[in-house]
Design an enzyme around this catalytic site. Structure first.
Site, short mmCIF file in Angstrom:
data_model
loop_
_atom_site.label_atom_id
_atom_site.label_comp_id
_atom_site.label_asym_id
_atom_site.label_seq_id
_atom_site.Cartn_x
_atom_site.Cartn_y
_atom_site.Cartn_z
N ASN A 161 -36.71 -28.03 -44.18
CA ASN A 161 -36.00 -28.51 -45.37
C ASN A 161 -35.36 -27.39 -46.17
O ASN A 161 -35.16 -27.51 -47.37
CB ASN A 161 -36.95 -29.32 -46.26
CG ASN A 161 -37.54 -30.51 -45.52
OD1 ASN A 161 -36.82 -31.23 -44.84
ND2 ASN A 161 -38.85 -30.70 -45.63
N ARG A 162 -35.08 -26.29 -45.49
CA ARG A 162 -34.47 -25.11 -46.12
C ARG A 162 -35.33 -24.48 -47.21
O ARG A 162 -34.84 -23.69 -48.02
CB ARG A 162 -33.07 -25.43 -46.67
CG ARG A 162 -32.07 -25.81 -45.59
CD ARG A 162 -30.66 -25.86 -46.13
NE ARG A 162 -29.72 -26.24 -45.07
CZ ARG A 162 -29.18 -25.37 -44.20
NH1 ARG A 162 -29.49 -24.09 -44.28
NH2 ARG A 162 -28.33 -25.79 -43.28
N LEU A 163 -36.60 -24.82 -47.26
CA LEU A 163 -37.50 -24.17 -48.21
C LEU A 163 -38.07 -22.91 -47.56
O LEU A 163 -39.28 -22.77 -47.34
CB LEU A 163 -38.61 -25.13 -48.65
CG LEU A 163 -38.15 -26.30 -49.52
CD1 LEU A 163 -39.34 -27.17 -49.91
CD2 LEU A 163 -37.46 -25.78 -50.78
N HIS A 164 -37.17 -22.00 -47.23
CA HIS A 164 -37.54 -20.78 -46.53
C HIS A 164 -38.35 -19.86 -47.44
O HIS A 164 -38.26 -19.93 -48.67
CB HIS A 164 -36.28 -20.04 -46.05
CG HIS A 164 -35.31 -20.90 -45.33
ND1 HIS A 164 -35.69 -21.76 -44.31
CD2 HIS A 164 -33.96 -21.06 -45.47
CE1 HIS A 164 -34.62 -22.39 -43.85
NE2 HIS A 164 -33.57 -22.00 -44.55
#
Length: 219
Positions: A197-200
């Protein structure tokens, strides 16, 4: 393996060989141990050219230039790469001795960027590394006036023939006088770990007031 970071049903990166959540505690002993560990993980994952990094420099006019080079040394001081001192990158560094280097390993969803000043390594360091290079690579360094135009591929190969003959009776070829190493001594190091979810995970280390500080950045 293809990882689609933008999808909510992206595969579990931990199961894909990216164990653990990048955490501030990983950097308690500095940036070097983590970089070495991630390089080793890239090797274990069979990443092609795991020590390849994109090196960005600034020319005398203030324009950026980037290219891929190979990291040939890691120490607490910085990372080392080698080149002809008459090459474009070397001329850029003579004008602006500051650079950025990025290791990118999409296969294991990791990236490291280092930014800082760049200095030439001692000649003894260059000579020590030079002795580890294959003879063909040594001859190639003598044959190539890096970054300068050449009339044709055959003209370049002819230059190689000339230096091959020149050193035919020489067991230990010396490094060219205008060839050697640079060390990028980082003042900023950022570690990136891909997550769903692009919560890198992003952690940035900054050298400030004679110590390293660590900040977690939003992705």
């Amino acid at each position: 393996m293809r990882v689609n970071y933008g999808s909510p049903d992206a595969p579990d990166l931990a199961a894909a060989g990216v164990p653990g959540e990048l955490d501030e505690s990983w950097l308690a002993d500095g940036w070097e141990p983590v970089l070495r560990r991630w390089l080793a993980d890239a090797v274990s994952a069979s990443v092609v050219e795991p020590n390849a990094m994109v090196l960005a420099t600034i020319d005398a006019a203030g324009h950026p230039a980037s290219r891929t080079v190979l990291c040939k040394g890691v120490s607490p001081r910085g990372i080392v790469f080698y080149t002809n001192y008459s090459s474009d990158k070397a001329r850029h560094l003579a004008a602006n001795p500051y650079a950025s280097a990025t290791f990118a390993w999409p296969l294991i969803a990791r990236q490291v960027t280092l930014r800082g000043s760049v200095v030439k390594v001692d000649r003894a360091v260059t000579e020590e590394y030079w002795r580890t290079r294959p003879r063909g690579s040594q001859l190639g360094a003598w044959a190539s006036e890096q970054s300068r135009p050449v009339d044709s591929r055959s003209a370049l190969e002819s230059r190689l023939d000339v230096v091959t003959e020149r050193f035919s009776g020489v067991e230990d070829i010396p490094p060219p006088p205008d060839w050697g190493g640079f060390e990028l001594q980082p003042s900023v190091v950022e570690f990136w770990q891909g997550r769903q979810n692009r919560l890198h995970n992003r952690l940035r280390m900054t050298w400030l007031d004679d110590r390293w500080t660590v900040a977690r950045l939003q992705p």
